[in-house]
Design a protein around this motif. Structure first.
Motif, PDB file in Angstrom:
ATOM      1  N   GLN A  22       3.350   6.343 -10.750  1.00 35.41           N
ATOM      2  CA  GLN A  22       3.646   5.502 -11.908  1.00 35.41           C
ATOM      3  C   GLN A  22       3.557   4.022 -11.556  1.00 35.41           C
ATOM      4  N   LEU A  23       4.167   3.619 -10.447  1.00 36.56           N
ATOM      5  CA  LEU A  23       4.096   2.218 -10.060  1.00 36.56           C
ATOM      6  C   LEU A  23       2.661   1.811  -9.757  1.00 36.56           C
ATOM      7  N   ALA A  24       1.930   2.668  -9.084  1.00 32.60           N
ATOM      8  CA  ALA A  24       0.530   2.368  -8.773  1.00 32.60           C
ATOM      9  C   ALA A  24      -0.268   2.131 -10.055  1.00 32.60           C
ATOM     10  N   GLU A  25      -0.075   2.997 -11.038  1.00 34.16           N
ATOM     11  CA  GLU A  25      -0.799   2.847 -12.300  1.00 34.16           C
ATOM     12  C   GLU A  25      -0.393   1.556 -13.021  1.00 34.16           C
ATOM     13  N   LEU A  26       0.903   1.282 -13.089  1.00 34.37           N
ATOM     14  CA  LEU A  26       1.388   0.076 -13.768  1.00 34.37           C
ATOM     15  C   LEU A  26       0.916  -1.202 -13.071  1.00 34.37           C
ATOM     16  N   ALA A  27       0.807  -1.151 -11.744  1.00 34.74           N
ATOM     17  CA  ALA A  27       0.447  -2.337 -10.966  1.00 34.74           C
ATOM     18  C   ALA A  27      -1.050  -2.401 -10.677  1.00 34.74           C
ATOM     19  N   ASP A  28      -1.812  -1.500 -11.308  1.00 36.48           N
ATOM     20  CA  ASP A  28      -3.273  -1.488 -11.119  1.00 36.48           C
ATOM     21  C   ASP A  28      -3.616  -1.390  -9.636  1.00 36.48           C
ATOM     22  N   SER A  29      -2.986  -0.416  -8.995  1.00 41.79           N
ATOM     23  CA  SER A  29      -3.170  -0.219  -7.566  1.00 41.79           C
ATOM     24  C   SER A  29      -3.372   1.268  -7.313  1.00 41.79           C
ATOM     25  N   SER A  30      -3.361   1.662  -6.065  1.00 35.10           N
ATOM     26  CA  SER A  30      -3.474   3.078  -5.742  1.00 35.10           C
ATOM     27  C   SER A  30      -2.146   3.580  -5.173  1.00 35.10           C
ATOM     28  N   LYS A  31      -1.921   4.869  -5.335  1.00 35.77           N
ATOM     29  CA  LYS A  31      -0.707   5.485  -4.797  1.00 35.77           C
ATOM     30  C   LYS A  31      -0.658   5.277  -3.284  1.00 35.77           C
ATOM     31  N   SER A  32      -1.805   5.407  -2.621  1.00 34.14           N
ATOM     32  CA  SER A  32      -1.820   5.270  -1.166  1.00 34.14           C
ATOM     33  C   SER A  32      -1.472   3.847  -0.734  1.00 34.14           C
ATOM     34  N   TYR A  33      -1.866   2.850  -1.530  1.00 33.28           N
ATOM     35  CA  TYR A  33      -1.537   1.464  -1.182  1.00 33.28           C
ATOM     36  C   TYR A  33      -0.030   1.230  -1.314  1.00 33.28           C
ATOM     37  N   ILE A  34       0.561   1.725  -2.392  1.00 33.20           N
ATOM     38  CA  ILE A  34       2.016   1.591  -2.581  1.00 33.20           C
ATOM     39  C   ILE A  34       2.738   2.325  -1.453  1.00 33.20           C
ATOM     40  N   TRP A  35       2.286   3.541  -1.127  1.00 32.89           N
ATOM     41  CA  TRP A  35       2.904   4.308  -0.053  1.00 32.89           C
ATOM     42  C   TRP A  35       2.816   3.528   1.260  1.00 32.89           C
ATOM     43  N   GLU A  36       1.657   2.948   1.532  1.00 21.83           N
ATOM     44  CA  GLU A  36       1.484   2.184   2.769  1.00 21.83           C
ATOM     45  C   GLU A  36       2.426   0.981   2.819  1.00 21.83           C
TER      46      GLU A  36
END
Length: 107
Positions: A22-36
């Motif tokens: 959800q955060l990745a989608e809202l922030a126009d990013s990828s799940k893997s980037y948020i996880w990293e």
């Protein structure tokens, strides 16, 4: 090993009830980037992506990077609110100012 940046992102994300997706989608990013960001020590996180993440978490980049040492979570939330307020049209700003005035008069 999580960094202070990663710990702050995770704490704010979970407080808002967002999953990594959800955060990745809202922030126009990828799940893997948020996880990293949450779990590793990326050498140079993107300022553009951090700005989008901070906006979705109702905080500031400064808070994410510096945390409680210099900027409290409340200060960051206030700064985020003010950024949103500045983008509003004049009529909406006037309504908000009137509501704040009414709350202040309830003493």
């Amino acid at each position: 090993m999580p960094t202070p940046l990663g710990e702050r992102i995770r704490r704010l994300r979970t407080q808002k009830g967002y999953t990594l997706d959800q955060l990745a989608e809202l922030a126009d990013s990828s799940k893997s980037y948020i996880w990293e960001l949450e779990n590793k020590n990326p050498p140079r996180p993107s300022a553009e992506k951090l700005a989008k993440i901070a906006e979705q978490l109702d905080t500031t980049i400064e808070y994410l990077l510096e945390g409680d040492e210099k900027i409290t979570e409340d200060d960051a939330a206030d700064a985020s609110f003010y950024r949103q307020y500045r983008k509003m049209d004049s009529a909406t700003k006037a309504k908000i100012r009137q509501m704040v005035k009414l709350w202040g008069d309830e003493k």
